[in-house]
Scaffold this motif. Structure first.
Motif, mmCIF file in Angstrom:
data_model
loop_
_atom_site.group_PDB
_atom_site.id
_atom_site.type_symbol
_atom_site.label_atom_id
_atom_site.label_comp_id
_atom_site.label_asym_id
_atom_site.label_seq_id
_atom_site.Cartn_x
_atom_site.Cartn_y
_atom_site.Cartn_z
ATOM 1 N N ILE A 94 0.813 -1.216 0.000
ATOM 2 C CA ILE A 94 0.000 0.000 0.000
ATOM 3 C C ILE A 94 0.850 1.271 0.000
ATOM 4 O O ILE A 94 0.414 2.320 -0.459
ATOM 5 N N TYR A 95 2.077 1.199 0.518
ATOM 6 C CA TYR A 95 2.934 2.380 0.691
ATOM 7 C C TYR A 95 2.199 3.474 1.487
ATOM 8 O O TYR A 95 1.911 4.550 0.966
ATOM 9 N N PRO A 96 1.879 3.216 2.734
ATOM 10 C CA PRO A 96 1.034 4.167 3.482
ATOM 11 C C PRO A 96 1.764 5.445 3.850
ATOM 12 O O PRO A 96 2.996 5.497 3.898
ATOM 13 N N ASP A 97 0.988 6.492 4.133
ATOM 14 C CA ASP A 97 1.542 7.743 4.647
ATOM 15 C C ASP A 97 1.772 7.637 6.155
ATOM 16 O O ASP A 97 2.639 8.321 6.698
ATOM 17 N N PHE A 98 0.958 6.800 6.826
ATOM 18 C CA PHE A 98 1.080 6.594 8.265
ATOM 19 C C PHE A 98 1.032 5.097 8.559
ATOM 20 O O PHE A 98 0.312 4.350 7.894
ATOM 21 N N ILE A 99 1.796 4.688 9.575
ATOM 22 C CA ILE A 99 1.703 3.324 10.100
ATOM 23 C C ILE A 99 1.253 3.439 11.547
ATOM 24 O O ILE A 99 1.942 4.054 12.372
ATOM 25 N N LYS A 100 0.086 2.868 11.861
ATOM 26 C CA LYS A 100 -0.436 2.919 13.223
ATOM 27 C C LYS A 100 -0.103 1.609 13.923
ATOM 28 O O LYS A 100 -0.575 0.534 13.522
ATOM 29 N N LEU A 101 0.715 1.714 14.953
ATOM 30 C CA LEU A 101 1.165 0.526 15.675
ATOM 31 C C LEU A 101 0.091 0.082 16.660
ATOM 32 O O LEU A 101 -0.405 0.881 17.467
ATOM 33 N N ASP A 102 -0.242 -1.190 16.634
ATOM 34 C CA ASP A 102 -1.264 -1.726 17.521
ATOM 35 C C ASP A 102 -0.828 -1.623 18.977
ATOM 36 O O ASP A 102 0.360 -1.690 19.307
ATOM 37 N N MET A 103 -1.805 -1.462 19.852
ATOM 38 C CA MET A 103 -1.512 -1.281 21.274
ATOM 39 C C MET A 103 -0.798 -2.487 21.892
ATOM 40 O O MET A 103 -0.140 -2.356 22.923
ATOM 41 N N SER A 104 -0.894 -3.644 21.263
ATOM 42 C CA SER A 104 -0.185 -4.813 21.791
ATOM 43 C C SER A 104 1.328 -4.599 21.765
ATOM 44 O O SER A 104 2.055 -5.167 22.573
ATOM 45 N N LEU A 105 1.827 -3.777 20.832
ATOM 46 C CA LEU A 105 3.256 -3.460 20.796
ATOM 47 C C LEU A 105 3.625 -2.363 21.794
ATOM 48 O O LEU A 105 4.779 -2.255 22.188
ATOM 49 N N ILE A 106 2.644 -1.550 22.164
ATOM 50 C CA ILE A 106 2.901 -0.388 23.031
ATOM 51 C C ILE A 106 2.771 -0.752 24.506
ATOM 52 O O ILE A 106 3.463 -0.181 25.362
ATOM 53 N N ARG A 107 1.893 -1.705 24.816
ATOM 54 C CA ARG A 107 1.634 -2.030 26.217
ATOM 55 C C ARG A 107 2.910 -2.502 26.902
ATOM 56 O O ARG A 107 3.590 -3.419 26.443
ATOM 57 N N ASN A 108 3.268 -1.818 27.999
ATOM 58 C CA ASN A 108 4.461 -2.128 28.815
ATOM 59 C C ASN A 108 5.764 -2.058 28.032
ATOM 60 O O ASN A 108 6.743 -2.732 28.368
#
Length: 757
Positions: free
Chosen positions: A341-355
């Motif tokens: 897709i070559y996105p303009d934004f990549i939104k990281l899922d909260m599972s990667l952010i938690r802790n």
């Protein structure tokens, strides 16, 4: 007898699909009379199991009995309230019963009639089916209203909807919820909450993610339940279409530099509403364009055909929309989606952010993703930030944007980062500033590298701008003005992308350029610092990363442009010059930069204080304890001056290393007292460990003489005059014991006193 049979036949016709036109006319007539037409869907539960267990003959017999009792039960039940229009055999054991009711029939009436029909049909069916050793046969029933707006389409969709309802059982709670859900869709009873997406370095709001909510107090109040029932009833496209309409109704609250993030399921991506004229009329109404919309391609479902999907995505891009990959890292094919897709934004899922603050594996993975995003020119947005420590870790690894409850909760209004989050980010900014390694880079003003391009007024048609680009192949940008002030920008590649779409020329060619311009270009003044402008330019979205920067004068009038290439070239030249002329020991600007800075400040109409700093007895320390200790003292003095500027400076201060143990510091006169007080208090303690290591007593400690020269506008004509005056004041300061600061005004008072004597 024959006439009576014929009347009954006309009342209960059973017909095939080629009679749809006849049925359409019948329904149309009933709706025209103010009647409400309801389609009841019925079938025999698990008739296939009967066939497998007892054979094809018995199964056909059961179906034949059901077909025979269907008209009788239908008349017995439905003619209590309405008029039966037709009974249609759909396929196998599935039937549709069309009934016309008075306008007062409601949802509960239909439900009770369905229950009554089910009871009577099962009772008569089981009474007439006589084979043994079996469980009683069951009948499914569901219903759907036909409004009469598009009857042929509704005849199909009503069967589909009623069949979904029927499989749950008419008396079950799920059936009730499905009925309520269809009512929600029919009334478009969906609202949107908005969660802020924050630029982590400064807390500014990039935009908001639109999040769907069903009616409060209903089973569909949360988005998870709302979309669960959409999945169950195969109405995802319909629900998402409603959500997008509701989200876009809030466009009037979005500013030109902000963005609205809207979820887009891969299975429901081809929505004509987004690619036709209605939504573009809203952009025009609110002074926005598709660049203000970011579609989040959710990873809840894998994309099965990337070739087709990519083709549709390109249609969105040609219109000017931006694209984000949502839930990256949550599963399915995140990496494949990003590469396709070559996105303009990549939104990281909260599972990667938690802790993430306590998980080194996640930190390492995030660092890799950030580096990847920088190389391919897209932005990272971290979702689900819930603690300050998570936020701090994300900032440290270089994540640019974030959202989550710690930053701001979803709300009906378009709010910004919470006060708690802003305080935290300010603290982080101060912490980062205190350890900044290169705060005193000399950079020229923007006026030194500006260029010119063609300008047009905002009412000029797109056709004219296209002609300008065609006639001037060397220009890449056209600046849009309103009364001499820049209000927009059109880049060559962006215009060609818009006009290159399937309907681009037809939609835009004769419209004002204001409808397709970038209404939020980077605009700076001619006096802005080049390094700051370069930083702002390189943090723009990937789509606009190489747009020119517009330069304005004191009154906001247009005076020129600067290309990103010229910005980067100039920055590289400055850093090369700094590297060649900076003091090799402290890294501070040397005499070339000092002289240039003083010349620049002489021209400014602001009172400034030049502080000449000279260490006392440095040569004695250097000779006695060696060059290593001497170098340590020089570096530590430079660090002390940096810390003073960080703590007490004006934000535009300059530190230079003249050579040896001589330094120069330039700050605004209005705030100089606090900075000087800090130096006088901190200097004696700054070398305590050196004294202790060498076993030195109080009589052998270092001191610093500081001479202050106030640069009042118009007082000094050149650098030589300032240097001469500073040298004289410094000489007087060194006559005083200890660490001191002597202002030239004190010297002037002494000189006046001596003259009078």
């Amino acid at each position: 007898m024959w006439s009576m049979l014929m009347r009954k036949f006309r009342r209960f016709p059973v017909f095939s699909l080629d009679k749809r036109q006849w049925m359409k006319n019948v329904i149309h007539q009933e709706v025209g009379k103010g009647k409400r037409v309801i389609m009841f869907y019925v079938d025999i539960v698990k008739l296939t199991e009967v066939e497998n267990r007892y054979g094809d003959v018995i199964a056909k017999r059961v179906l034949h009995i059901f077909e025979r009792i269907l008209p009788h039960v239908s008349r017995q039940v439905f003619e209590i309230r309405g008029n039966i229009l037709a009974i249609q055999k759909l396929w196998g054991d599935d039937f549709a019963i069309y009934v016309s009711f008075g306008g007062d029939v409601n949802e509960e009436d239909c439900r009770m009639l369905s229950i009554h029909f089910q009871e009577q049909a099962e009772k008569q069916l089981n009474r007439q089916v006589s084979f043994v050793n079996r469980e009683e046969l069951r009948v499914h029933i569901g219903y759907a209203a036909i409004s009469g707006q598009d009857i042929v389409k509704e005849m199909y969709t009503s069967v589909k909807r009623a069949a979904h309802m029927a499989k749950y059982g008419i008396t079950s709670e799920t059936y009730t919820h499905v009925t309520q859900f269809h009512q929600v869709l029919a009334e478009e009873n969906v609202t949107m909450n908005f969660m802020p997406i924050v630029h982590l370095p400064d807390g500014e709001t990039l935009g908001w993610e639109a999040l769907a909510r069903g009616p409060e107090g209903s089973p569909f109040a949360t988005p998870s339940m709302l979309f669960r029932y959409a999945e169950e009833t195969d109405t995802v496209f319909r629900l998402e279409h409603i959500c997008r309409k509701r989200a876009l109704e809030q466009l009037r609250y979005v500013k030109p530099q902000q963005k609205l993030f809207i979820n887009l399921d891969p299975r429901a991506i081809d929505d004509p509403f987004l690619l036709r004229g209605e939504v573009f009329a809203r952009f025009e109404q609110y002074g926005l364009n598709p660049y203000n919309i970011v579609f989040e391609i959710t990873e809840r479902h894998a994309i099965s055909n990337y070739a087709v999907f990519r083709k549709i995505i390109e249609e969105y891009r040609k219109k000017g929309y931006l694209i984000a990959v949502d839930d990256a890292g949550a599963g399915y094919s995140s990496l494949e989606s990003i590469t396709e897709i070559y996105p303009d934004f990549i939104k990281l899922d909260m599972s990667l952010i938690r802790n993430v603050d306590v998980d080194p594996i996640k930190q390492a993975l995030l660092e890799t993703i950030v580096q990847f995003a920088e190389k391919v020119g897209c932005k990272i947005i971290a979702e689900g930030i819930e603690t300050g420590r998570e936020l701090e870790t994300l900032i440290e690894v270089g994540v640019t944007y974030g959202q989550g409850y710690f930053l701001g909760k979803p709300d009906k209004g378009m709010g910004h980062a919470s006060g708690q989050a802003m305080n935290f980010l300010r603290t982080m900014q101060e912490k980062k500033a205190s350890v900044r390694e290169e705060p005193f880079l000399f950079t020229p003003a923007m006026s030194e590298i500006l260029a010119k391009t063609i300008t047009v007024e905002k009412h000029v048609k797109v056709r004219r701008v296209h002609e300008i680009f065609e006639q001037n192949q060397r220009i890449e940008s056209v600046v849009v003005l309103e009364e001499g002030r820049p209000v927009g920008l059109v880049m060559r590649f962006a215009l060609y992308q818009v006009l290159g779409g399937q309907y681009g020329i037809a939609l835009y060619y004769e419209r004002p350029v204001s409808q397709i311009m970038n209404a939020n270009p980077l605009i700076v003044t001619k006096d802005d610092k080049l390094d700051e402008v370069a930083r702002r330019a390189m943090t723009r979205d990937a789509y606009h990363l190489y747009d020119v920067v517009i330069i304005t004068g004191v009154e906001g009038e247009y005076i020129g442009i600067v290309t990103v290439q010229s910005l980067l070239d100039k920055m590289a030249s400055i850093k090369l010059e700094m590297a060649s002329s900076a003091n090799p020991l402290t890294g501070l600007p040397g005499n070339v930069q000092i002289e240039r800075e003083l010349n620049k400040r002489i021209k400014q109409q602001v009172s400034q204080m030049v502080i000449y700093c000279d260490l006392d007895r440095f040569k004695w320390f250097n000779d006695r304890y060696g060059f290593e200790t001497g170098d340590q003292i020089i570096v530590r003095t430079a660090n002390l001056l940096k810390e003073a500027v960080m703590r007490c400076g004006s934000g535009d201060d300059f530190i230079g290393h003249i050579g040896g143990d001589d330094f120069i510091l330039i700050t605004k006169a209005a705030g100089a007292d606090e900075l000087i007080s800090f130096l006088l208090e901190a200097f004696p303690l700054f070398f305590a460990d050196i004294y202790e290591k060498r076993g030195l007593g109080e009589g052998a400690i270092l001191s610093m003489s500081m001479a202050g020269v106030c640069m009042i506008p118009g007082l000094y004509e050149n650098v030589e005059a300032i240097a001469e005056r500073a040298a004289y004041v410094k000489k007087r300061a060194k006559e005083l014991p200890g660490t001191v600061f002597l202002d030239e005004r004190d010297c002037a008072a002494d000189e006046t006193h001596q003259t009078q004597v």
